[in-house]
Design a protein around this motif. Structure first.
Motif, PDB file in Angstrom:
ATOM      1  N   PHE A 206       0.832  -1.126   0.163  1.00  0.00           N
ATOM      2  CA  PHE A 206       0.002   0.157   0.041  1.00  0.00           C
ATOM      3  C   PHE A 206       0.887   1.175  -0.029  1.00  0.00           C
ATOM      4  O   PHE A 206       0.512   2.229  -0.829  1.00  0.00           O
ATOM      5  CB  PHE A 206      -0.862   0.140   1.436  1.00  0.00           C
ATOM      6  N   VAL A 207       1.923   1.324   0.935  1.00  0.00           N
ATOM      7  CA  VAL A 207       2.747   2.321   0.661  1.00  0.00           C
ATOM      8  C   VAL A 207       3.593   2.597  -0.817  1.00  0.00           C
ATOM      9  O   VAL A 207       3.526   3.628  -1.129  1.00  0.00           O
ATOM     10  CB  VAL A 207       3.869   2.278   2.064  1.00  0.00           C
ATOM     11  N   LEU A 208       3.914   1.386  -1.322  1.00  0.00           N
ATOM     12  CA  LEU A 208       4.453   1.730  -2.537  1.00  0.00           C
ATOM     13  C   LEU A 208       3.609   2.247  -3.657  1.00  0.00           C
ATOM     14  O   LEU A 208       4.084   2.871  -4.505  1.00  0.00           O
ATOM     15  CB  LEU A 208       5.169   0.162  -2.944  1.00  0.00           C
ATOM     16  N   LEU A 209       2.299   1.643  -3.279  1.00  0.00           N
ATOM     17  CA  LEU A 209       1.064   2.153  -4.210  1.00  0.00           C
ATOM     18  C   LEU A 209       1.076   3.802  -4.056  1.00  0.00           C
ATOM     19  O   LEU A 209       0.889   4.279  -5.222  1.00  0.00           O
ATOM     20  CB  LEU A 209      -0.135   1.388  -3.960  1.00  0.00           C
ATOM     21  N   LEU A 210       0.961   4.113  -2.911  1.00  0.00           N
ATOM     22  CA  LEU A 210       0.796   5.702  -2.770  1.00  0.00           C
ATOM     23  C   LEU A 210       1.955   6.233  -3.314  1.00  0.00           C
ATOM     24  O   LEU A 210       1.840   7.582  -3.666  1.00  0.00           O
ATOM     25  CB  LEU A 210       0.719   5.947  -1.071  1.00  0.00           C
ATOM     26  N   VAL A 211       3.214   6.013  -3.033  1.00  0.00           N
ATOM     27  CA  VAL A 211       4.499   6.580  -3.638  1.00  0.00           C
ATOM     28  C   VAL A 211       4.296   6.487  -5.135  1.00  0.00           C
ATOM     29  O   VAL A 211       4.669   7.389  -5.936  1.00  0.00           O
ATOM     30  CB  VAL A 211       5.819   5.643  -3.238  1.00  0.00           C
ATOM     31  N   ASN A 212       3.973   5.483  -5.753  1.00  0.00           N
ATOM     32  CA  ASN A 212       3.768   5.578  -7.084  1.00  0.00           C
ATOM     33  C   ASN A 212       2.671   6.504  -7.472  1.00  0.00           C
ATOM     34  O   ASN A 212       3.042   7.272  -8.518  1.00  0.00           O
ATOM     35  CB  ASN A 212       3.227   4.202  -7.629  1.00  0.00           C
ATOM     36  N   ILE A 213       1.649   6.706  -7.075  1.00  0.00           N
ATOM     37  CA  ILE A 213       0.397   7.883  -7.310  1.00  0.00           C
ATOM     38  C   ILE A 213       1.080   9.017  -7.139  1.00  0.00           C
ATOM     39  O   ILE A 213       0.880   9.990  -8.047  1.00  0.00           O
ATOM     40  CB  ILE A 213      -0.743   7.267  -6.255  1.00  0.00           C
ATOM     41  N   VAL A 214       1.846   9.507  -6.070  1.00  0.00           N
ATOM     42  CA  VAL A 214       2.109  10.626  -5.598  1.00  0.00           C
ATOM     43  C   VAL A 214       3.397  11.132  -6.498  1.00  0.00           C
ATOM     44  O   VAL A 214       3.573  12.272  -7.024  1.00  0.00           O
ATOM     45  CB  VAL A 214       2.418  10.658  -4.061  1.00  0.00           C
ATOM     46  N   PHE A 215       4.312  10.151  -6.551  1.00  0.00           N
ATOM     47  CA  PHE A 215       5.782  10.632  -6.969  1.00  0.00           C
ATOM     48  C   PHE A 215       6.044  10.096  -8.400  1.00  0.00           C
ATOM     49  O   PHE A 215       6.709  10.629  -9.302  1.00  0.00           O
ATOM     50  CB  PHE A 215       6.795  10.535  -5.889  1.00  0.00           C
ATOM     51  N   ILE A 216       5.872   8.955  -8.651  1.00  0.00           N
ATOM     52  CA  ILE A 216       6.510   8.310  -9.667  1.00  0.00           C
ATOM     53  C   ILE A 216       5.329   8.267 -11.113  1.00  0.00           C
ATOM     54  O   ILE A 216       6.098   8.624 -12.250  1.00  0.00           O
ATOM     55  CB  ILE A 216       6.659   6.585  -9.518  1.00  0.00           C
ATOM     56  N   HIS A 217       4.145   8.123 -10.812  1.00  0.00           N
ATOM     57  CA  HIS A 217       3.345   8.286 -12.085  1.00  0.00           C
ATOM     58  C   HIS A 217       3.293   7.387 -13.113  1.00  0.00           C
ATOM     59  O   HIS A 217       3.189   7.494 -14.196  1.00  0.00           O
ATOM     60  CB  HIS A 217       3.209   9.645 -12.706  1.00  0.00           C
ATOM     61  N   LEU A 218       3.745   5.980 -12.545  1.00  0.00           N
ATOM     62  CA  LEU A 218       3.583   4.785 -13.709  1.00  0.00           C
ATOM     63  C   LEU A 218       2.525   4.051 -13.466  1.00  0.00           C
ATOM     64  O   LEU A 218       2.158   3.779 -12.392  1.00  0.00           O
ATOM     65  CB  LEU A 218       4.924   4.110 -13.229  1.00  0.00           C
TER      66      LEU A 218
ATOM     67  N   MET B  79      -0.759   5.123 -13.955  1.00  0.00           N
ATOM     68  CA  MET B  79      -1.666   5.812 -13.260  1.00  0.00           C
ATOM     69  C   MET B  79      -2.892   5.306 -13.042  1.00  0.00           C
ATOM     70  O   MET B  79      -3.870   5.015 -11.924  1.00  0.00           O
ATOM     71  CB  MET B  79      -1.648   7.414 -13.810  1.00  0.00           C
ATOM     72  N   VAL B  80      -3.641   4.975 -14.152  1.00  0.00           N
ATOM     73  CA  VAL B  80      -5.001   4.512 -14.212  1.00  0.00           C
ATOM     74  C   VAL B  80      -5.184   3.096 -13.276  1.00  0.00           C
ATOM     75  O   VAL B  80      -5.857   3.144 -12.532  1.00  0.00           O
ATOM     76  CB  VAL B  80      -5.452   4.267 -15.708  1.00  0.00           C
ATOM     77  N   GLN B  81      -4.199   2.359 -13.671  1.00  0.00           N
ATOM     78  CA  GLN B  81      -4.214   0.999 -13.053  1.00  0.00           C
ATOM     79  C   GLN B  81      -3.834   1.365 -11.354  1.00  0.00           C
ATOM     80  O   GLN B  81      -4.620   0.655 -10.495  1.00  0.00           O
ATOM     81  CB  GLN B  81      -3.184   0.115 -13.496  1.00  0.00           C
ATOM     82  N   SER B  82      -2.999   2.147 -11.097  1.00  0.00           N
ATOM     83  CA  SER B  82      -2.770   2.277  -9.716  1.00  0.00           C
ATOM     84  C   SER B  82      -3.784   3.190  -8.935  1.00  0.00           C
ATOM     85  O   SER B  82      -4.046   2.591  -7.933  1.00  0.00           O
ATOM     86  CB  SER B  82      -1.487   3.297  -9.625  1.00  0.00           C
ATOM     87  N   LEU B  83      -4.599   3.925  -9.722  1.00  0.00           N
ATOM     88  CA  LEU B  83      -5.785   4.518  -8.925  1.00  0.00           C
ATOM     89  C   LEU B  83      -6.901   3.427  -8.670  1.00  0.00           C
ATOM     90  O   LEU B  83      -7.770   3.561  -8.024  1.00  0.00           O
ATOM     91  CB  LEU B  83      -6.109   5.661  -9.752  1.00  0.00           C
ATOM     92  N   THR B  84      -6.932   2.492  -9.726  1.00  0.00           N
ATOM     93  CA  THR B  84      -8.109   1.606  -9.651  1.00  0.00           C
ATOM     94  C   THR B  84      -7.642   0.542  -8.522  1.00  0.00           C
ATOM     95  O   THR B  84      -8.779   0.431  -7.567  1.00  0.00           O
ATOM     96  CB  THR B  84      -7.910   0.748 -10.967  1.00  0.00           C
ATOM     97  N   VAL B  85      -6.520   0.319  -8.352  1.00  0.00           N
ATOM     98  CA  VAL B  85      -6.339  -0.569  -7.173  1.00  0.00           C
ATOM     99  C   VAL B  85      -6.356   0.197  -6.011  1.00  0.00           C
ATOM    100  O   VAL B  85      -6.780  -0.446  -5.066  1.00  0.00           O
ATOM    101  CB  VAL B  85      -4.807  -1.145  -7.237  1.00  0.00           C
ATOM    102  N   TYR B  86      -6.021   1.585  -5.926  1.00  0.00           N
ATOM    103  CA  TYR B  86      -6.162   2.329  -4.580  1.00  0.00           C
ATOM    104  C   TYR B  86      -7.618   2.363  -4.260  1.00  0.00           C
ATOM    105  O   TYR B  86      -7.925   2.260  -2.924  1.00  0.00           O
ATOM    106  CB  TYR B  86      -5.508   3.718  -4.794  1.00  0.00           C
ATOM    107  N   ALA B  87      -8.372   2.440  -5.070  1.00  0.00           N
ATOM    108  CA  ALA B  87      -9.904   2.782  -5.008  1.00  0.00           C
ATOM    109  C   ALA B  87     -10.456   1.343  -4.432  1.00  0.00           C
ATOM    110  O   ALA B  87     -11.215   1.485  -3.568  1.00  0.00           O
ATOM    111  CB  ALA B  87     -10.573   3.110  -6.231  1.00  0.00           C
ATOM    112  N   ILE B  88     -10.219   0.184  -4.830  1.00  0.00           N
ATOM    113  CA  ILE B  88     -10.334  -0.827  -4.550  1.00  0.00           C
ATOM    114  C   ILE B  88     -10.036  -1.246  -3.235  1.00  0.00           C
ATOM    115  O   ILE B  88     -10.826  -1.733  -2.303  1.00  0.00           O
ATOM    116  CB  ILE B  88      -9.972  -2.237  -5.700  1.00  0.00           C
TER     117      ILE B  88
END
Length: 58
Positions: A13-25, A27-36
């Motif tokens: 979860f922390v790695l997912l948040l780091v990806n969303i905030v800083f890396i932007h790799l 993004m759609v898939q990361s935001l979907t996983v975050y929402a789930i």
């Protein structure tokens, strides 16, 4: 075993948040996983809160 799984989920979860905030790799898939994850946590927390509230009322 439960602690290991909990730590792995927390690290993911922390790695997912780091990806969303800083890396932007991815993004759609990361935001979907975050929402789930967020919705699942919210529903489980609400269910747990309601069961504790009922226990106190009895």
């Amino acid at each position: 075993m439960k602690r290991v799984v909990a730590w792995l989920l927390l690290a993911g979860f922390v790695l997912l948040l780091v990806n969303i905030v800083f890396i932007h790799l991815y993004m759609v898939q990361s935001l979907t996983v975050y929402a789930i994850v967020a919705l699942t946590y919210w529903f489980l927390l609400r269910k747990d809160f309601n069961s504790k509230k009922r226990d106190r009322e009895e």
